[in-house]
Design a protein around this motif. Structure first.
Motif, PDB file in Angstrom:
ATOM      1  N   TYR A  36      14.764  -5.140  21.069  1.00  0.00           N
ATOM      2  CA  TYR A  36      15.682  -5.041  22.186  1.00  0.00           C
ATOM      3  C   TYR A  36      15.474  -6.235  23.114  1.00  0.00           C
ATOM      4  CZ  TYR A  36      17.021  -0.179  21.260  1.00  0.00           C
ATOM      5  OH  TYR A  36      17.540   0.959  20.705  1.00  0.00           O
ATOM      6  N   PHE A  45      20.260  -3.414  22.538  1.00  0.00           N
ATOM      7  CA  PHE A  45      19.822  -3.406  21.150  1.00  0.00           C
ATOM      8  C   PHE A  45      20.114  -4.740  20.464  1.00  0.00           C
ATOM      9  CE2 PHE A  45      18.915  -1.348  17.167  1.00  0.00           C
ATOM     10  CZ  PHE A  45      19.811  -1.861  16.244  1.00  0.00           C
TER      11      PHE A  45
ATOM     12  N   TYR B  31      20.845  12.610  20.666  1.00  0.00           N
ATOM     13  CA  TYR B  31      19.495  12.234  21.072  1.00  0.00           C
ATOM     14  C   TYR B  31      19.496  11.676  22.499  1.00  0.00           C
ATOM     15  CZ  TYR B  31      18.553  12.442  16.062  1.00  0.00           C
ATOM     16  OH  TYR B  31      18.419  12.857  14.762  1.00  0.00           O
ATOM     17  N   TYR B  33      16.590  10.403  25.723  1.00  0.00           N
ATOM     18  CA  TYR B  33      15.206   9.987  25.981  1.00  0.00           C
ATOM     19  C   TYR B  33      15.025   9.661  27.464  1.00  0.00           C
ATOM     20  CZ  TYR B  33      15.134   9.072  20.911  1.00  0.00           C
ATOM     21  OH  TYR B  33      15.217   9.183  19.537  1.00  0.00           O
ATOM     22  N   TYR B  35      12.333   7.310  29.703  1.00  0.00           N
ATOM     23  CA  TYR B  35      11.250   6.331  29.710  1.00  0.00           C
ATOM     24  C   TYR B  35      10.920   5.960  31.155  1.00  0.00           C
ATOM     25  CZ  TYR B  35      12.060   5.435  24.731  1.00  0.00           C
ATOM     26  OH  TYR B  35      12.198   5.562  23.365  1.00  0.00           O
ATOM     27  N   GLN B  37       9.108   2.562  33.224  1.00  0.00           N
ATOM     28  CA  GLN B  37       8.696   1.168  33.059  1.00  0.00           C
ATOM     29  C   GLN B  37       7.996   0.707  34.323  1.00  0.00           C
ATOM     30  OE1 GLN B  37      11.765  -1.865  32.398  1.00  0.00           O
ATOM     31  NE2 GLN B  37      10.373  -2.903  30.978  1.00  0.00           N
ATOM     32  N   LEU B  43       8.226  -0.009  27.978  1.00  0.00           N
ATOM     33  CA  LEU B  43       8.726   1.335  28.261  1.00  0.00           C
ATOM     34  C   LEU B  43       7.767   2.379  27.686  1.00  0.00           C
ATOM     35  CD1 LEU B  43      12.391   0.617  27.179  1.00  0.00           C
ATOM     36  CD2 LEU B  43      11.572   0.804  29.503  1.00  0.00           C
ATOM     37  N   TYR B  48      11.707  13.532  25.159  1.00  0.00           N
ATOM     38  CA  TYR B  48      12.928  13.263  24.438  1.00  0.00           C
ATOM     39  C   TYR B  48      13.515  14.564  23.903  1.00  0.00           C
ATOM     40  CZ  TYR B  48      10.179  13.409  20.050  1.00  0.00           C
ATOM     41  OH  TYR B  48       9.378  13.785  18.998  1.00  0.00           O
ATOM     42  N   PHE B  90      14.196   5.069  33.094  1.00  0.00           N
ATOM     43  CA  PHE B  90      15.398   4.848  32.299  1.00  0.00           C
ATOM     44  C   PHE B  90      15.674   6.070  31.427  1.00  0.00           C
ATOM     45  CE2 PHE B  90      16.558   0.555  33.127  1.00  0.00           C
ATOM     46  CZ  PHE B  90      15.380  -0.153  33.367  1.00  0.00           C
ATOM     47  N   LYS B 101      19.765   2.955  17.801  1.00  0.00           N
ATOM     48  CA  LYS B 101      20.475   2.142  18.782  1.00  0.00           C
ATOM     49  C   LYS B 101      20.611   2.937  20.069  1.00  0.00           C
ATOM     50  CE  LYS B 101      24.532  -0.737  19.520  1.00  0.00           C
ATOM     51  NZ  LYS B 101      25.780  -1.277  18.957  1.00  0.00           N
ATOM     52  N   LEU B 102      19.689   2.701  20.983  1.00  0.00           N
ATOM     53  CA  LEU B 102      19.678   3.402  22.250  1.00  0.00           C
ATOM     54  C   LEU B 102      20.636   2.746  23.227  1.00  0.00           C
ATOM     55  CD1 LEU B 102      15.824   3.897  22.760  1.00  0.00           C
ATOM     56  CD2 LEU B 102      17.478   5.591  21.977  1.00  0.00           C
ATOM     57  N   PHE B 104      21.194   2.638  27.178  1.00  0.00           N
ATOM     58  CA  PHE B 104      20.413   2.937  28.366  1.00  0.00           C
ATOM     59  C   PHE B 104      21.290   3.081  29.605  1.00  0.00           C
ATOM     60  CE2 PHE B 104      15.920   2.464  27.297  1.00  0.00           C
ATOM     61  CZ  PHE B 104      15.989   1.861  26.053  1.00  0.00           C
ATOM     62  N   GLY B 105      20.827   3.929  30.516  1.00  0.00           N
ATOM     63  CA  GLY B 105      21.393   3.948  31.851  1.00  0.00           C
ATOM     64  C   GLY B 105      20.859   2.773  32.652  1.00  0.00           C
ATOM     65  N   SER B 106      21.331   2.621  33.874  1.00  0.00           N
ATOM     66  CA  SER B 106      20.961   1.457  34.692  1.00  0.00           C
ATOM     67  C   SER B 106      19.631   1.635  35.406  1.00  0.00           C
ATOM     68  CB  SER B 106      22.065   1.153  35.704  1.00  0.00           C
ATOM     69  OG  SER B 106      22.295   2.288  36.507  1.00  0.00           O
TER      70      SER B 106
END
Lengths: 110, 113
Positions: A36, A45, B31, B33, B35, B37, B43, B48, B90, B101-102, B104-106
């Protein structure tokens, strides 16, 4: 304990240089290795690798996996200032956990 | 498409306070998750979920709780905030067909003082 180790942790190069980022892993129930890119905010990704020796390529970026030696590399050729980012390696395990390394912070000087 | 939406974007908590970080996705992903950071770090997986009603612990679950009552929502609860929970959080989601292929939110920047 599952772990993903990236090296180097940071790297500064000049525009036009080629860089190689490393990722080694020790996990139970390996499923795939992921790369990533994280610029200002959320990671995006790049690649998924599941088979040894098969190179994945996208423009100037390429990556390969060695499942025997448990590592992967990410190459970036002809680097540009827009390549400056944190590059994260992750492993997807068969129990659906996705474990990340600490990342390599890459800075490209103009 | 909104994708993965996290609220709030920033929050300051006092030690011992509780709060819920909200995460919702509109992509019908199975799915999800959470995380965290920390500065200069990668991360770390907190919790999950592979579908509604199912949650599992990640690498650093202590001090957090989650629930997944719907496909869309995956809130993260901090019961007794501690300074060690200061971090960027996150939320991410992925589909069953390409779970690697995740999206992500901001992120939520949380400070516990």
């Amino acid at each position: 304990e599952d772990k993903v180790v990236q090296s180097p942790l940071s790297l500064v190069v000049h525009e036009g240089d080629t860089v190689t980022l490393n990722c080694s892993y020790e996990v139970t129930n390996f499923r795939s290795l992921l790369w990533y890119k994280q610029e200002k905010k959320a990671p995006t990704f790049l690649f998924m690798l599941t088979s040894s020796g098969i190179e994945k390529k996208s423009g100037r970026l390429s990556s390969i996996l060695d499942k025997k030696e448990l590592f992967s590399i990410l190459n970036i050729t002809a680097t540009q200032t827009g390549d400056s980012a944190v590059y994260l390696c992750a492993v997807h395990c068969r129990d659906d956990k996705i474990i990340f390394g600490k990342g390599t912070r890459l800075h490209i000087l103009p | 498409n909104a994708g993965v939406t996290q609220t709030p974007k920033f929050r300051i908590l006092k030690i011992g306070q509780s709060m819920t970080l909200q995460c919702t996705q509109d992509m019908n992903h199975n799915y999800m998750y959470w995380y965290r950071q920390d500065p200069g770090m990668g991360l770390k997986l907190i919790y999950y979920s592979v579908g509604a009603g199912i949650t599992d612990k990640g690498e650093v679950p202590n001090g957090y709780n989650v629930s997944r009552s719907t496909t869309e929502d995956f809130p993260l609860r901090l019961e007794l905030a501690a300074p060690s929970q200061t971090s960027v959080y996150f939320c991410a989601s992925s589909s069953r067909s390409l779970s690697e292929k995740l999206f992500f939110g901001s992120g939520t920047q949380l400070s516990v003082l």
